[in-house]
Design an enzyme around this catalytic site. Structure first.
Site, PDB file in Angstrom:
ATOM      1  N   THR A  27      -0.868  11.130 -16.315  1.00 38.85           N
ATOM      2  CA  THR A  27      -0.104  11.950 -17.310  1.00 38.85           C
ATOM      3  C   THR A  27      -0.186  13.446 -16.932  1.00 38.85           C
ATOM      4  O   THR A  27       0.650  14.276 -17.250  1.00 38.85           O
ATOM      5  CB  THR A  27      -0.458  11.821 -18.598  1.00 38.85           C
ATOM      6  OG1 THR A  27      -1.752  11.652 -18.734  1.00 38.85           O
ATOM      7  CG2 THR A  27       0.104  10.412 -19.199  1.00 38.85           C
ATOM      8  N   ASP A 105       1.966   5.107  -8.466  1.00 36.33           N
ATOM      9  CA  ASP A 105       2.775   6.229  -7.925  1.00 36.33           C
ATOM     10  C   ASP A 105       2.068   6.680  -6.721  1.00 36.33           C
ATOM     11  O   ASP A 105       2.452   7.860  -6.348  1.00 36.33           O
ATOM     12  CB  ASP A 105       2.286   7.213  -9.156  1.00 36.33           C
ATOM     13  CG  ASP A 105       0.996   7.522  -9.580  1.00 36.33           C
ATOM     14  OD1 ASP A 105       0.075   7.423  -8.971  1.00 36.33           O
ATOM     15  OD2 ASP A 105       0.764   7.587 -10.818  1.00 36.33           O
ATOM     16  N   HIS A 120      -1.742  -2.727  -9.401  1.00 29.17           N
ATOM     17  CA  HIS A 120      -0.206  -3.065  -9.963  1.00 29.17           C
ATOM     18  C   HIS A 120       0.850  -2.911  -8.980  1.00 29.17           C
ATOM     19  O   HIS A 120       1.880  -2.736  -9.360  1.00 29.17           O
ATOM     20  CB  HIS A 120      -0.074  -2.307 -11.476  1.00 29.17           C
ATOM     21  CG  HIS A 120      -0.851  -2.860 -12.650  1.00 29.17           C
ATOM     22  ND1 HIS A 120      -0.905  -1.982 -13.677  1.00 29.17           N
ATOM     23  CD2 HIS A 120      -1.416  -4.093 -12.750  1.00 29.17           C
ATOM     24  CE1 HIS A 120      -1.499  -2.820 -14.611  1.00 29.17           C
ATOM     25  NE2 HIS A 120      -2.091  -4.062 -14.031  1.00 29.17           N
ATOM     26  N   CYS A 131      12.913 -13.296   2.458  1.00 26.47           N
ATOM     27  CA  CYS A 131      12.358 -13.192   3.966  1.00 26.47           C
ATOM     28  C   CYS A 131      10.995 -12.418   3.876  1.00 26.47           C
ATOM     29  O   CYS A 131      10.322 -12.253   5.234  1.00 26.47           O
ATOM     30  CB  CYS A 131      13.421 -12.786   4.894  1.00 26.47           C
ATOM     31  SG  CYS A 131      13.697 -11.008   5.135  1.00 26.47           S
ATOM     32  N   CYS A 149      18.475  -7.156   1.118  1.00 24.71           N
ATOM     33  CA  CYS A 149      18.207  -7.157   2.290  1.00 24.71           C
ATOM     34  C   CYS A 149      19.331  -7.784   3.214  1.00 24.71           C
ATOM     35  O   CYS A 149      20.313  -8.299   2.836  1.00 24.71           O
ATOM     36  CB  CYS A 149      17.028  -8.312   2.572  1.00 24.71           C
ATOM     37  SG  CYS A 149      16.328  -8.486   4.266  1.00 24.71           S
TER      38      CYS A 149
END
Ligand code: ZN
Length: 239
Positions: A27, A105, A120, A131, A149
């Site tokens: 933050t 991030d 995460h 694939c 893709c």
């Protein structure tokens, strides 16, 4: 003795620091914690973020998922803050062995940290759900609607959505790091979201430090609780 000098002493004495961080670490880099900014999303979107960021929603409404994702989840210009920089410095000095993060991030890596365990995942990686070919962030940015893709499969961000299990290898490495640590610093998380609280249970040492603006579920177990922003706190530490 004030809390910063207590923290400094604990860091000076430690040989194997592990940092575990949540949304509050980012933050201060301008990345909002979507869990705490409810109002905003409800005005613009039909569903709460917890629904839109679920695997069911991704599979059933990929167009809406990517609209929300491109609009609210990508902060590609964000820069590491004092917390990221200090943790990287501690690693370079041989004091810190791992950063375990719930953030997606890449800011720890941008600050120079090498051993970053991303519970995460990361918005910077994407893969074909058919694939398994990997794609960079540009593939998401340069495509419109649902990115695909050449094989025809939908390209999915390599982030853990609600209803999806964590990456076992990453989780195992995080458990090992916590087990071997002699100082566990937890920052920017209220420790209510699994597996945050569960990971702490693996710590065998005496020194848990919690740095968070609000109360956490583990305040009573901590040796030291600092109620302040994590960047502001760590910037006062000398490596
Ligand atoms: Zn493919």
């Amino acid at each position: 003795m004030n809390t910063i000098s207590t923290l400094q002493t604990m860091i000076d004495r430690a040989h194997n620091i592990v940092f575990f961080g949540g949304a509050g670490v980012s933050t201060e880099s301008g990345i909002p914690d979507f869990r705490s900014t409810d109002g905003l999303y409800h005005q613009q979107y039909e569903y709460p973020p917890e629904v839109m960021l679920s695997r069911t929603f991704f599979d059933r409404n990929p167009e809406a998922f990517f609209r929300f994702y491109r609009d609210k989840m990508l902060f590609l210009d964000a820069k590491p803050n004092a917390a990221h920089r200090k943790l990287a410095e501690l690693e370079r000095a041989g004091k810190l062995t791992a950063v375990i993060t719930q953030n997606i991030d890449n800011l720890h890596q941008l600050a120079g940290s090498k051993n970053v365990l991303e519970l995460h995942g990361s918005v910077w990686r994407n893969y074909c759900t058919r694939c398994r070919e990997f794609y960079p962030i540009e593939t998401i940015l340069e495509s419109k609607g649902v990115p695909r893709c050449p094989c025809g499969g939908v390209i999915k961000p390599d982030v853990v959505l609600y209803e999806e299990p964590l990456n076992e290898k990453v989780l195992y490495a995080a458990v090992r790091a916590v087990q071997e640590a002699d100082l566990l610093i937890v920052g920017g998380t209220s420790l209510v979201v699994w597996p945050a609280a569960g990971l702490i249970e693996y710590f065998k040492g005496d020194n848990i430090v919690l740095i968070n603006k609000g109360d956490t579920a583990y305040d009573s177990k901590a040796k030291l609780v600092i109620r302040a922003p994590i960047g502001e706190t760590l910037s006062q530490i000398t490596v």
